[in-house]
Design a protein around this motif. Sequence first.
Motif, mmCIF file in Angstrom:
data_model
loop_
_atom_site.group_PDB
_atom_site.id
_atom_site.type_symbol
_atom_site.label_atom_id
_atom_site.label_comp_id
_atom_site.label_asym_id
_atom_site.label_seq_id
_atom_site.Cartn_x
_atom_site.Cartn_y
_atom_site.Cartn_z
ATOM 1 N N PHE A 429 43.227 -26.364 -37.794
ATOM 2 C CA PHE A 429 42.177 -27.329 -38.099
ATOM 3 C C PHE A 429 40.845 -26.658 -38.432
ATOM 4 C CE2 PHE A 429 44.992 -29.517 -34.956
ATOM 5 C CZ PHE A 429 45.596 -30.368 -35.864
ATOM 6 N N TYR A 430 40.582 -25.494 -37.808
ATOM 7 C CA TYR A 430 39.326 -24.806 -38.080
ATOM 8 C C TYR A 430 39.542 -23.308 -37.924
ATOM 9 C CZ TYR A 430 34.383 -23.545 -37.940
ATOM 10 O OH TYR A 430 33.159 -22.981 -38.208
ATOM 11 N N ASN A 431 39.314 -22.558 -38.990
ATOM 12 C CA ASN A 431 39.508 -21.098 -39.002
ATOM 13 C C ASN A 431 40.909 -20.699 -38.553
ATOM 14 O OD1 ASN A 431 37.037 -20.456 -40.039
ATOM 15 N ND2 ASN A 431 36.107 -19.929 -38.063
ATOM 16 N N ALA A 432 41.883 -21.548 -38.829
ATOM 17 C CA ALA A 432 43.269 -21.263 -38.468
ATOM 18 C C ALA A 432 44.170 -21.805 -39.567
ATOM 19 C CB ALA A 432 43.617 -21.910 -37.133
ATOM 20 N N ALA A 433 45.053 -20.965 -40.048
ATOM 21 C CA ALA A 433 45.969 -21.378 -41.101
ATOM 22 C C ALA A 433 47.217 -22.002 -40.489
ATOM 23 C CB ALA A 433 46.359 -20.180 -41.962
ATOM 24 N N THR A 434 47.738 -23.038 -41.122
ATOM 25 C CA THR A 434 48.992 -23.645 -40.710
ATOM 26 C C THR A 434 50.139 -22.706 -41.061
ATOM 27 O OG1 THR A 434 48.143 -25.886 -40.959
ATOM 28 C CG2 THR A 434 50.539 -25.602 -41.055
ATOM 29 N N GLY A 435 51.070 -22.536 -40.118
ATOM 30 C CA GLY A 435 52.198 -21.643 -40.360
ATOM 31 C C GLY A 435 53.323 -21.919 -39.392
ATOM 32 N N SER A 436 54.486 -21.334 -39.671
ATOM 33 C CA SER A 436 55.658 -21.576 -38.844
ATOM 34 C C SER A 436 56.554 -20.349 -38.841
ATOM 35 C CB SER A 436 56.430 -22.784 -39.375
ATOM 36 O OG SER A 436 57.576 -23.028 -38.600
ATOM 37 N N LYS A 437 57.205 -20.099 -37.709
ATOM 38 C CA LYS A 437 58.189 -19.027 -37.572
ATOM 39 C C LYS A 437 59.404 -19.589 -36.840
ATOM 40 C CE LYS A 437 57.881 -15.093 -38.065
ATOM 41 N NZ LYS A 437 58.393 -14.201 -39.150
ATOM 42 N N ASP A 438 60.601 -19.236 -37.325
ATOM 43 C CA ASP A 438 61.850 -19.684 -36.718
ATOM 44 C C ASP A 438 62.708 -18.470 -36.375
ATOM 45 O OD1 ASP A 438 61.452 -22.549 -37.027
ATOM 46 O OD2 ASP A 438 61.698 -22.191 -39.174
ATOM 47 N N TYR A 439 63.398 -18.578 -35.230
ATOM 48 C CA TYR A 439 64.234 -17.473 -34.771
ATOM 49 C C TYR A 439 65.579 -18.028 -34.290
ATOM 50 C CZ TYR A 439 59.677 -15.156 -34.537
ATOM 51 O OH TYR A 439 58.431 -14.654 -34.832
ATOM 52 N N GLY A 440 66.653 -17.287 -34.543
ATOM 53 C CA GLY A 440 67.973 -17.605 -34.034
ATOM 54 C C GLY A 440 68.700 -16.316 -33.703
ATOM 55 N N LEU A 441 69.164 -16.172 -32.475
ATOM 56 C CA LEU A 441 69.720 -14.900 -32.013
ATOM 57 C C LEU A 441 70.963 -15.132 -31.161
ATOM 58 C CD1 LEU A 441 66.254 -13.549 -30.998
ATOM 59 C CD2 LEU A 441 67.659 -12.429 -32.721
ATOM 60 N N PHE A 442 72.027 -14.377 -31.446
ATOM 61 C CA PHE A 442 73.254 -14.415 -30.661
ATOM 62 C C PHE A 442 73.295 -13.157 -29.801
ATOM 63 C CE2 PHE A 442 77.823 -13.368 -30.173
ATOM 64 C CZ PHE A 442 78.209 -14.500 -29.451
ATOM 65 N N LEU A 443 73.480 -13.325 -28.482
ATOM 66 C CA LEU A 443 73.323 -12.230 -27.535
ATOM 67 C C LEU A 443 74.544 -12.147 -26.624
ATOM 68 C CD1 LEU A 443 69.648 -13.143 -26.533
ATOM 69 C CD2 LEU A 443 70.353 -11.441 -28.231
ATOM 70 N N PRO A 444 75.550 -11.338 -26.984
ATOM 71 C CA PRO A 444 76.742 -11.213 -26.143
ATOM 72 C C PRO A 444 76.572 -10.185 -25.029
ATOM 73 C CG PRO A 444 77.031 -9.987 -28.169
ATOM 74 C CD PRO A 444 75.684 -10.649 -28.265
ATOM 75 N N LYS A 445 77.474 -10.258 -24.049
ATOM 76 C CA LYS A 445 77.432 -9.349 -22.902
ATOM 77 C C LYS A 445 78.833 -9.208 -22.331
ATOM 78 C CE LYS A 445 75.599 -9.112 -18.145
ATOM 79 N NZ LYS A 445 74.696 -9.753 -17.164
#
Length: 697
Positions: A429-445
């Motif tokens: 809204f003020y001095n901040a740009a709109t943005g997005s980040k998405d993550y998907g991770l498969f973690l076996p053990k």
Amino acid sequence: MPHSRLPTRAVSGAAGRRLCASVSLFALVFAGAAAAQEATLPDVVVDGGTAASLTVPSMDEARAAIARTPGGAEVVSDEAWQDTRAVTIKDMLDFVPGVFAQTKWGEDTRLSIRGSGLSRNAHLRGVQLFQDGVIPLNTADGGGDFQEIDPTAYRYVEVFKGANGYQLGANALGGAINFVTPTGRDAPSVTVRLDAGSWDFFRLQSSAGGAQGAFDAFVTASAQTAQGFREHSAGQSLRASGNAGWRPTDAFETRFFFNANDIEQQIPGAVSKAAALTDPEAANPTNLKLDYQRNIQSLRFANKTTWVMSENSKLEFGGFVSDKDLNHPIFQVLDYDYFTWGGFARLVDEREIAGFANRLTAGITTSIGSTDAKRFANIQGHEGALTFFANEDATTTTYYAEDNFYLAKSFALVGAFQYLTATRDRDGFYNAATGSKDYGLFLPKGGIVWDIGPGAQVFANVSNSAEVPTFSELTNFASPLLSNLEAQTATTYEIGSRGRGEDFTWDVSLYRSSVKNELQCNATTVSGVCTVVNLGYTVHQGVEAGFGGTLLKGLWEKGAAADKLWFNLAYTYSDFFFDNDPVWGNNQLPGIPRHYIRAELLYKHPSGFYAGPNVEWVPTPYYVDDANTLNTAAYALLNFRLGYDDGGPFSAYVDARNLFDTAYIATVSVTARAAQNSALFEPGSGRAVYAGIRYTW
């Protein structure tokens, strides 16, 4: 140099009203239950043991769960810290090998497990914190604070190192820590505690618990104030937490939890190495000028319900909601309002498959948060003109399953996986740009657990972990844009052993983690703010060794109740380095000592008297920058404690620390390339003496 006083600020505004109303509500709920004697319920077999509560495991049940874990994990009883001046997570977990926790000021702590969050110069990253396995103390994006942890409130703590906290949905390199409170079925009726000591430290704490029929309740509250060792480090706090349970049948229980905090804390700031070792009480001049503080008001509610569906299966589910206000004058005044909510469901199924015992745990946990983030110019600690305004939304969801398949009664194959999805959305809204980040991770053990004898195990695993950047990492204070950061991932190879007997305990792990895209501080500005980047490849490897044992027994008192001399050792070896980095080559990663040693020799008499020295030792300096140009200084501290606790209603202690008044560097901030006068060092506290008494009835 005179110590500045923290201005008194009453709990006010909406958060203050919520805090007061909630504490009053739970006090009323508790009043009826606390007045009655504890009801007797039929024993219910859950996870191989009997439980007074279905929703909050006993310490024995927690240890049984650890015994099914093919990696480094530990249960720490409150006996480890209740007879000390315990105010920080360091006081609670300092004898857990692999945990490096150092107090900065007040209750704030720099925490790293297996090198997690090395670049995190403030707040928390890389370890997921829970209360009662239900209430996440982190925000939805993974960040958090240590100031909200009150050691007097907990019965025991579970520490899951690395990718060993799958049953909590944890997936960070440093693992998870679960703080477990008493219930009305296992807590004393009333306890009152008073602690006081150096630098005007004072704490009053009280708790009460009880049960009536199907209902039980527990509540605890504490008030604390201290001027602090360093200039501009005064703090005060009010904390309360509790739970109320309803168990109408042997197979069903639901429990409601609450947690409330009102905390005010001045920040003295990091200083140069020379200043830290020659004038450790002095604050950073910028912190004085701008009146750096971190003030928190928070309120959390949660529910956990357990349904034993059959002799083979159990379902746990619940949800949580939290509201946290942060007023944080630093280089700017940060005014953040965090609202977080979410839920979880977990199924545990134990049955035979083709004649072999099998235990399956599967579940989902999700955390959704929205942060109203505003920053203002700092006018001597007060808000000036608006400099930044954004709404930051985070969602983190983990699907997981873990299966223990017993080829023999003493040998289990363990297979597990997690699938992590996360989004980080900002509306500027003020001095901040709109943005997005998405993550998907498969973690076996995969791993094994082998019981090699009574009370003795060998374990091994190969596991994967991940850390999605928090908004703090994604924020470059010099740019309105979200940083383009990848998730940090790691593959860990681990082998170890643990065991427990009447006169000895041990817990040893050897591990090596190959880390990709490690989140690391690239540069630190004069205001102490980091710009975070992804490194290429790094290696975290080390040894975690804990031993406890009776050295001598029956010195003066013979027989079954003999006196003894108990030795306790926690040793952590951390070898963390860049792996053929194009800039830093194979330099050591900064921010943590290669060797960290805690040892104690304690005489215990059957009458309840105990006394003995303990030491904290960092034998070699460690670097504070990626370039390996500036390091800390080695140090050794001698402490001593004595007290009386015969298991009866009264106990008392004296806790003396840093007896030789050694000037030392407790912890650091890290950067890419430091100068000799870089303000990156947090001095440790000088000589101090504390005393406390506790009465229970």
